[in-house]
Design an enzyme around this catalytic site. Structure first.
Site, short mmCIF file in Angstrom:
data_model
loop_
_atom_site.label_atom_id
_atom_site.label_comp_id
_atom_site.label_asym_id
_atom_site.label_seq_id
_atom_site.Cartn_x
_atom_site.Cartn_y
_atom_site.Cartn_z
N GLU A 1 0.98 -1.11 -0.09
CA GLU A 1 0.11 0.11 -0.19
C GLU A 1 0.75 1.23 0.13
O GLU A 1 0.78 2.04 1.18
CB GLU A 1 -1.10 0.02 0.90
N GLU B 1 -5.40 -8.54 0.74
CA GLU B 1 -5.83 -8.14 1.88
C GLU B 1 -7.38 -8.02 1.85
O GLU B 1 -8.03 -7.35 0.93
CB GLU B 1 -5.29 -6.73 2.67
#
Ligand code: FCB
Length: 449
Positions: free
Chosen positions: A169, A352
Site C-alpha cells: 500500500e 488483504e
C-alpha cells in the site's frame, strides 16, 4: 450466519491470510534488530489511540511455531507475512545481518513443511530509522537502498518464497505517513508528498530487477484500492471524484502498467528523471489488491486545501472502524481494474480483505464473530462474481490471522480470525476461523476431485 454454501472456486485458487511484521512480531530489541520509523512514532506521545506500541505486539517472533500451527489448522494454502527491513539491515544499509534473516529462513521452512506457500512482502511500512533521518521516501536514495535490501532477502530466501510482494500500500504510506501525518513518519506535506510516491514506485521497479536476478518466483505489489462513489450531481462533484480516483486508485497503478502518472498527480517535475518510468513499468506477474471499502466523494468546500471532500457512505452496515461493509465495492473494483487496464492488467490476487469488530470471549472463553463470517462470505461471493465476469482473480488473503497492533489505533481494533489476549498472549480461534476452515476444506476437496 450465512447458511448457503459458497459457489465453487477454481481448483488452483489460493486461500491465504496476511499479517505484517511490526503488527505481530514484537521482540523489537531481539537479535540485533534496528529501529524503524514505527518504533519512533509509536513511542512519541499522542500518536497512538491507546498509547501502546508494537514492542511486544503478538510476540509472534517467539511464538511463530504456535502461529504456524494455527495456519495449518485453518488449512490455508498460502501465508502472506512481511520481512522487517530493520532485522535484515539494522541501519538500512550494508551487508545482511544474518541473525535477522535466520528468523524468516526458519519461518519459510516451517511453512513449506506444512505445505503452505510463503508469500513475502518486503516492505510493510517499517523503514529503518536511519533512512528516515536521511530523508525517508522523500529522498531518491531510499529507492536504491530498498533494492539493495531486496537483493539481500532474495539471496537468502529466493529459492523458497513462492510469491514476492515488493511494497504494501504505497498510497496509504504516502498519504497517511507523508501527507496527513497520522502514520509514521508523521509528516504533513499534503500534495507535496508526491516524492514519497515516486520514490516508492522507483524502489519497487529497482527491487523487481533485483528479485528477478536472484529468484524465479513471481513478483507482485499490494496496492490499496477504493472504488469511488460520486455524491452529488454537479460537474464540480464529478471533477472531485475524478481527482480522488486518480490519487487513490491510479497514481500507483498507471505508472506500473506503463501509462505514466495520471494527469494532475505528478508534483515537482524534477523528481521524475529520465528512465524512471521505464524502471517502474517493469513487468509484474500479479497485482495484489487490498480492499476494505468504497469512498464517497463530492466537491470540496470553499477554501479547502484539497480538491475533493470525502463523505461517509450511507446504507451499509459498519465495522468497529466505522468502515462500510460493502462487498459490492469489491466486485465493482475488480470490474473497474479489468475495464480500465484491459490486457495490461496482470492476474489479480486479493492480498488483504477483512474487518474489525469488538470481539470478546464469552463466559466459556469462546469468541463468536458472526459479523466477520458474513463479511467474508459476502466478499468471497464478490470475488466469484468478478471471476464470472472474466476477471482473472487467483487468490484471496484474509486480513488477518491474529488480532494485532493496528497502527495509529494501537490494540483497539481486532481484525483477527484468532483472538489474542494481549495480557497472556493466549490465542483463541474465533468462530470465523472455524467457518473459513470449513470453506477452505470444502474448496480443496472439490478441487481434488
Ligand atoms: C491495511 C494495512 C494493514 C492493516 C489493514 C487493516 O491498510 O495494509 O497493515 O492495517 O489495513
Amino acid at each position: 450466519m450465512p447458511t448457503a454454501p459458497l459457489p465453487q472456486f477454481p481448483a488452483d485458487f489460493r486461500w491465504g491470510v496476511s499479517t505484517s511484521a511490526y503488527q505481530i512480531e514484537g521482540a523489537v530489541g531481539a537479535d540485533g534488530r534496528g529501529a524503524s520509523i514505527w518504533d519512533t512514532f509509536a513511542h512519541s506521545p499522542g500518536r497512538i489511540a491507546d498509547g501502546s506500541t508494537g514492542d511486544v505486539a503478538c510476540d509472534h517472533y517467539h511464538r511463530h511455531r504456535e502461529d504456524i500451527g494455527l495456519l495449518a489448522g485453518l488449512g490455508v494454502t498460502a501465508y502472506r507475512f512481511s520481512v522487517a527491513w530493520p532485522r535484515v539491515q539494522p541501519t538500512g544499509a550494508g551487508p545482511a545481518h544474518p541473525t535477522g534473516l535466520d528468523f524468516y529462513d526458519r519461518l519459510v521452512d516451517d511453512l513449506l513443511a506444512h505445505e503452505i506457500d510463503p508469500v513475502a512482502t518486503l516492505y510493510h511500512w517499517d523503514l529503518p530509522q536511519p533512512l528516515e533521518d536521511a530523508g525517508g521516501w522523500l529522498a531518491r536514495d531510499t529507492a536504491a537502498r530498498f533494492a539493495a535490501y531486496a537483493d539481500l532477502v532474495a539471496a537468502r530466501l529466493g529459492d523458497r518464497v513462492t510469491l514476492w510482494i515488493t511494497l504494501n500500500e504505497p498510497f496509504v504510506h504516502m498519504s497517511l505517513g507523508y501527507g496527513t501525518g497520522e502514520h509514521a513518519p508523521g509528516r504533513t506535506l499534503l500534495f507535496d508528498a508526491f516524492p514519497a510516491a515516486h520514490h516508492q514506485l522507483l524502489g519497487h521497479g529497482l527491487a523487481v530487477a533485483a528479485l528477478r536476478a536472484r529468484s524465479g518466483s513471481p513478483i507482485a505489489i499490494a496496492n490499496n484500492y477504493s472504488p469511488v462513489r460520486t455524491l452529488g450531481g454537479t460537474d464540480a462533484d464529478r471533477t472531485a471524484a475524478a481527482a480522488y480516483e486518480a490519487l487513490h486508485n491510479r497514481l500507483f497503478t498507471d505508472p506500473l502498467l506503463g501509462r505514466g502518472y495520471p494527469d494532475g498527480t505528478a508534483g515537482d517535475p524534477s523528481v521524475v528523471r529520465d528512465g524512471d518510468l521505464a524502471v517502474i513499468a517493469a513487468p509484474l506477474d500479479v497485482l495484489g489488491v487490498n480492499y476494505y471499502n468504497p469512498t464517497g466523494v463530492r466537491a470540496p468546500q470553499e477554501g479547502s486545501p484539497l480538491p475533493f471532500e470525502l463523505v461517509p457512505l450511507d446504507g451499509y452496515p459498519r465495522t468497529a472502524f466505522d468502515w462500510p461493509v460493502a462487498p459490492d465495492g469489491l466486485h465493482e473494483l475488480l470490474g473497474w481494474l479489468h475495464r480500465t487496464y484491459g490486457a495490461a492488467l496482470p492476474p489479480v490476487e486479493i492480498t488483504e480483505s477483512g474487518c474489525a469488530y469488538d470481539d470478546v470471549p464469552d463466559a466459556d472463553g469462546r469468541v463468536h464473530d458472526p459479523e466477520r463470517v458474513a463479511y467474508l462470505d459476502g466478499h468471497l461471493r464478490a470475488v466469484r462474481a468478478a471471476l464470472d465476469d472474466g476477471v482473472d482473480v487467483r487468490g484471496y488473503f484474509v486480513w488477518s490471522l491474529l488480532d494485532n497492533w493496528e497502527w495509529a489505533e494501537g490494540f483497539t481494533k481486532r481484525f483477527g480470525l484468532v483472538h489474542v489476549d494481549y495480557r497472556t498472549q493466549s490465542r483463541t480461534p474465533k468462530s470465523s476461523y472455524a467457518w473459513l476452515r470449513d470453506v477452505i476444506a470444502a474448496a480443496r476437496r472439490q478441487s481434488a476431485r
